[in-house]
Scaffold this motif. Structure first.
Motif, PDB file in Angstrom:
ATOM      1  N   TRP A  49       0.562  -1.487  -0.072  1.00 44.58           N
ATOM      2  CA  TRP A  49       0.357  -0.155  -0.468  1.00 44.58           C
ATOM      3  C   TRP A  49       0.723   1.387   0.121  1.00 44.58           C
ATOM      4  O   TRP A  49       0.802   2.071  -1.011  1.00 44.58           O
ATOM      5  CB  TRP A  49      -0.887  -0.082   0.881  1.00 44.58           C
ATOM      6  CG  TRP A  49      -1.626   1.350   1.310  1.00 44.58           C
ATOM      7  CD1 TRP A  49      -3.026   1.520   0.761  1.00 44.58           C
ATOM      8  CD2 TRP A  49      -1.404   2.482   2.120  1.00 44.58           C
ATOM      9  NE1 TRP A  49      -2.969   2.775   0.925  1.00 44.58           N
ATOM     10  CE2 TRP A  49      -2.378   3.128   1.788  1.00 44.58           C
ATOM     11  CE3 TRP A  49      -0.073   2.718   2.681  1.00 44.58           C
ATOM     12  CZ2 TRP A  49      -2.484   4.217   2.194  1.00 44.58           C
ATOM     13  CZ3 TRP A  49      -0.391   4.102   2.791  1.00 44.58           C
ATOM     14  CH2 TRP A  49      -1.078   5.121   3.157  1.00 44.58           C
ATOM     15  N   TRP A  50       1.883   1.442   0.877  1.00 44.23           N
ATOM     16  CA  TRP A  50       2.573   2.372   1.080  1.00 44.23           C
ATOM     17  C   TRP A  50       3.929   2.715  -0.183  1.00 44.23           C
ATOM     18  O   TRP A  50       3.312   4.024  -0.982  1.00 44.23           O
ATOM     19  CB  TRP A  50       3.937   2.160   2.314  1.00 44.23           C
ATOM     20  CG  TRP A  50       4.884   3.178   1.883  1.00 44.23           C
ATOM     21  CD1 TRP A  50       4.624   4.251   2.757  1.00 44.23           C
ATOM     22  CD2 TRP A  50       6.085   2.524   0.932  1.00 44.23           C
ATOM     23  NE1 TRP A  50       5.863   5.146   2.620  1.00 44.23           N
ATOM     24  CE2 TRP A  50       7.054   3.997   1.746  1.00 44.23           C
ATOM     25  CE3 TRP A  50       7.449   1.781   1.101  1.00 44.23           C
ATOM     26  CZ2 TRP A  50       8.412   4.320   1.311  1.00 44.23           C
ATOM     27  CZ3 TRP A  50       8.147   2.752  -0.112  1.00 44.23           C
ATOM     28  CH2 TRP A  50       9.259   3.275   0.894  1.00 44.23           C
ATOM     29  N   ARG A  53       0.955   3.891  -3.062  1.00 45.79           N
ATOM     30  CA  ARG A  53       0.488   5.304  -2.240  1.00 45.79           C
ATOM     31  C   ARG A  53       2.125   6.672  -3.340  1.00 45.79           C
ATOM     32  O   ARG A  53       1.638   6.755  -3.318  1.00 45.79           O
ATOM     33  CB  ARG A  53       0.956   5.670  -1.068  1.00 45.79           C
ATOM     34  CG  ARG A  53      -0.881   4.948  -0.669  1.00 45.79           C
ATOM     35  CD  ARG A  53      -2.252   5.329  -1.804  1.00 45.79           C
ATOM     36  NE  ARG A  53      -2.456   7.236  -1.502  1.00 45.79           N
ATOM     37  CZ  ARG A  53      -2.599   7.457  -2.266  1.00 45.79           C
ATOM     38  NH1 ARG A  53      -3.207   7.592  -3.326  1.00 45.79           N
ATOM     39  NH2 ARG A  53      -2.683   9.228  -2.207  1.00 45.79           N
ATOM     40  N   THR A  54       3.277   5.942  -2.645  1.00 47.72           N
ATOM     41  CA  THR A  54       4.681   6.730  -3.221  1.00 47.72           C
ATOM     42  C   THR A  54       4.038   6.881  -4.372  1.00 47.72           C
ATOM     43  O   THR A  54       4.534   8.034  -4.848  1.00 47.72           O
ATOM     44  CB  THR A  54       5.675   5.807  -2.527  1.00 47.72           C
ATOM     45  OG1 THR A  54       5.193   5.908  -1.482  1.00 47.72           O
ATOM     46  CG2 THR A  54       6.804   6.755  -2.658  1.00 47.72           C
ATOM     47  N   ASP A  57       1.609   9.202  -6.179  1.00 51.84           N
ATOM     48  CA  ASP A  57       1.841  10.535  -5.198  1.00 51.84           C
ATOM     49  C   ASP A  57       3.143  11.143  -6.423  1.00 51.84           C
ATOM     50  O   ASP A  57       3.316  12.615  -6.224  1.00 51.84           O
ATOM     51  CB  ASP A  57       2.411  10.622  -3.916  1.00 51.84           C
ATOM     52  CG  ASP A  57       1.179  10.159  -3.040  1.00 51.84           C
ATOM     53  OD1 ASP A  57      -0.225  10.679  -3.819  1.00 51.84           O
ATOM     54  OD2 ASP A  57       0.889  10.016  -1.884  1.00 51.84           O
TER      55      ASP A  57
END
Length: 58
Positions: A49-50, A53-54, A57
């Motif tokens: 997930w991280w 998202r990174t 973004d």
């Protein structure tokens, strides 16, 4: 993950209360369906997930 799993440092970085971080982690456990002792599944899910998202973004 960026803060080494430390609740208060994570909360400060997100500008939220520590309880908000704890609630989010509990919800993640519920959504993933892993038991609280199955840290590997939760950690792997949180990692992906991280990473997503990174990437999004950017």
């Amino acid at each position: 993950m960026d803060k080494g799993g430390r609740i208060e440092q994570t909360a400060a970085a997100l500008h939220v209360h520590g309880n908000t971080v704890k609630y989010g982690l509990r919800r993640l456990r519920e959504l993933v369906g892993a038991s609280p002792v199955d840290a590997d599944t939760i950690e792997e899910t949180a990692h992906w997930w991280w990473a997503l998202r990174t990437w999004l973004d950017r």
